[in-house]
Motif scaffolding. Sequence first.
Motif, PDB file in Angstrom:
ATOM      1  N   GLU A  22       0.907  -1.356   0.012  1.00  0.00           N
ATOM      2  CA  GLU A  22      -0.188   0.039  -0.132  1.00  0.00           C
ATOM      3  C   GLU A  22       0.928   0.864   0.022  1.00  0.00           C
ATOM      4  N   ARG A  23       1.475   1.085   0.821  1.00  0.00           N
ATOM      5  CA  ARG A  23       2.394   3.015   1.019  1.00  0.00           C
ATOM      6  C   ARG A  23       3.456   2.658  -0.662  1.00  0.00           C
ATOM      7  N   ILE A  24       4.039   1.849  -1.123  1.00  0.00           N
ATOM      8  CA  ILE A  24       4.408   2.013  -2.359  1.00  0.00           C
ATOM      9  C   ILE A  24       3.907   2.470  -3.230  1.00  0.00           C
ATOM     10  N   GLN A 351      14.605  -3.334   1.837  1.00  0.00           N
ATOM     11  CA  GLN A 351      14.166  -4.727   1.676  1.00  0.00           C
ATOM     12  C   GLN A 351      12.258  -5.186   2.327  1.00  0.00           C
ATOM     13  N   GLU A 352      11.789  -4.354   3.017  1.00  0.00           N
ATOM     14  CA  GLU A 352      10.546  -5.238   3.390  1.00  0.00           C
ATOM     15  C   GLU A 352       9.875  -4.957   1.701  1.00  0.00           C
ATOM     16  N   GLU A 353      10.072  -3.389   1.972  1.00  0.00           N
ATOM     17  CA  GLU A 353       9.056  -3.644   0.274  1.00  0.00           C
ATOM     18  C   GLU A 353       9.373  -4.496  -1.393  1.00  0.00           C
ATOM     19  N   ALA A 354      10.497  -4.673  -0.961  1.00  0.00           N
ATOM     20  CA  ALA A 354      10.855  -5.681  -1.924  1.00  0.00           C
ATOM     21  C   ALA A 354      10.961  -7.032  -1.835  1.00  0.00           C
ATOM     22  N   ILE A 355      10.640  -7.848  -0.523  1.00  0.00           N
ATOM     23  CA  ILE A 355      10.035  -8.878  -0.624  1.00  0.00           C
ATOM     24  C   ILE A 355       8.652  -9.047  -0.387  1.00  0.00           C
TER      25      ILE A 355
END
Length: 497
Positions: A22-24, A351-355
Motif C-alpha cells: 500500500e505504501r509504495i 527491503q521489506e517492500e522488495a520482499i
Amino acid sequence: MGKPTGFMDYERETAKAVSPKERIKNFNEFHTPLSKEEQQKQGARCMNCGVPFCQSGEMISGMASGCPLHNLVPEWNDLVYSGNWEQAYNRLKKTNNFPEFTSRVCPALCEAACTCGHWGDSVSVKENEHGIIENAYEQGYAAAKPPKVRTGKRVAVVGSGPAGLAAADQLNKRGHQVTVFERDDRVGGLLMYGIPNMKLQKEVIDRKINVMKEEGIEFVTGANVGKEVKPAKLLKEYDRVILACGAKNPRDINAPGRDAKGIYFAVDFLSATTKSLLDSGLKDNKYISAKGKKVVIIGGGDTGNDCVGTCIRHGAASVTQLEMMPKAPDTRAEDNPWPEWPKVCKTDYGQEEAIAVFGQDPRIYTTTVKEFLKDKNGNLCGLKVVKLEGKKDEKTGRMQMVEVPGSESKMDADLVLIAAGFLGTQKYVADAFGVELNQRTNVATEAGKYATSVPNVYTAGDMHRGQSLVVWAIREGREVAREVDESLMGYSYLSVQ
C-alpha cells in the motif's frame, strides 16, 4: 522515573506502518503515530537507570553507544508518563535542536543501549521523542522565540544540512546575526535532497525553517560558495565563517565498462527524484527513472536501502542489492555484547517492500562487480559479478574481502546505482577557502576543535568528521557554535550537551 512496574506492565509499542504494497503507491511517510495515552504507557516503561546508557554517547569498540547528543532520555520519558508534555519538550530541546528530524531518521542509538533491551524490548525512545515534538507544534510550544538582545556580530554558515542548521540555531539564540548559504534551491542539504520523502517529508523541514526565519536567521539559496559566491566576500562581510558543506564526494566503482550509459551515483538518483517530486509530483520527468528497469544497487547501507524503496515506487521491473560483506547475524554475537551497537542483520523498509513485491530479499551478500557490460550502443546491459570471501592479510593482520577464484557470473541490468559511501568534502570549497585537508580528505582541525587552518574559518559536520549520522552532525553544529561564540565574545554559555 516512570511507573516502577512499567517495564513489566506494558509491552513495547511503536507506530504502526502502512503495509508495504500500500505504501509504495506514494512517497509519503507511512507510520501512524501512537495516541497520547499509548505514548504515556511507553514513557512508563523507562526506569531512569542508575547508569543511563541511553544518553551516554560513549564510544565502545569503535561504535557509539547511546545518544551522541546526550539527550536527557529518562527525564523526558518520565515527563511523558506523567503527562507533562510542555516540560518534556523543554528538556528535549535542551540538548537537541531538531527532534522533528532525529525522531524520523535517526537509527536510535539510545534504544540500542537501553537497559530494558538487554533482557527484552527496549523503551521506545525514538517514538516518545516524536510524540513530544509533534505535540509541541500542535500546542504552540515550538513557536518562534527570537533572541531579545543582539550582539552585533555576524556569522556566515555555508551549508544548510543538520550541522549548519544546528550551528545557525545556536548562534542565533546567542544573539549573533546568522546568514545560511545553500547552493541548492531549497534549504535542508542532506535532509532535503539526500533523504527520501517517505522517511522525512519535506514539509517537516520547511516547518522548522520557517520558525528559524521568524527567529531572525537569514537563508540564501542558490548560493554556491566557492564558485559564484567568493570566500573573500564572506570573510570581509562576516566576523566568522562556518563550513558545513557535507561529504558529497561519492565513492566510485572503477571496473571495466564504467562508462556505460545507465550507471549513476545513488546520491544523484535520490536527489533528482526528490526535486522532481517537490517541483511537479514527478510529472516533469526531470529525474532518473527506474520504471520497467532491471536495477542493481551496489551498496548495502542506508543509502542503498533508500534506492531500493525509491526504485520500487518508480515501478522497477526488478531490484537487486549487492553487498560486499557477509550477512550479519540475526542476533547479537558473543563478541558484540550489550550496550555495544548491535551488529545484526536489519531488514529496512525498502527491503521489506522488495520482499512484498518481488517475493525475496533483494540483497546478495559477499558479491561485487567485476565488469559493467555494454551493448553495441554503449548502453548498460548487464554485470559480471564475483563472489568474495574474508581472508587475513599476512602483513597487516586485517581481514580483507578477496575474490573467490572461479566464482564469476553474469546478471542482467539496465540501471545501476552506486551507493558505496562517500570519500570526503568536495575539493573546490576547500580550495576556495584555502583550508587544509587531512588524509581522509576532510577539513583538518586540531583534535576536538573546529577552527581550520585559515583564521576566522571553522568547519563542522560531515565535512569535518566524514560521512556520519544526522545526530552526529547536530552535535558538531552545537560544538562549533560554542567555539565560534567563545572566539567572538571571549566566553560562551551555549550548551553542547
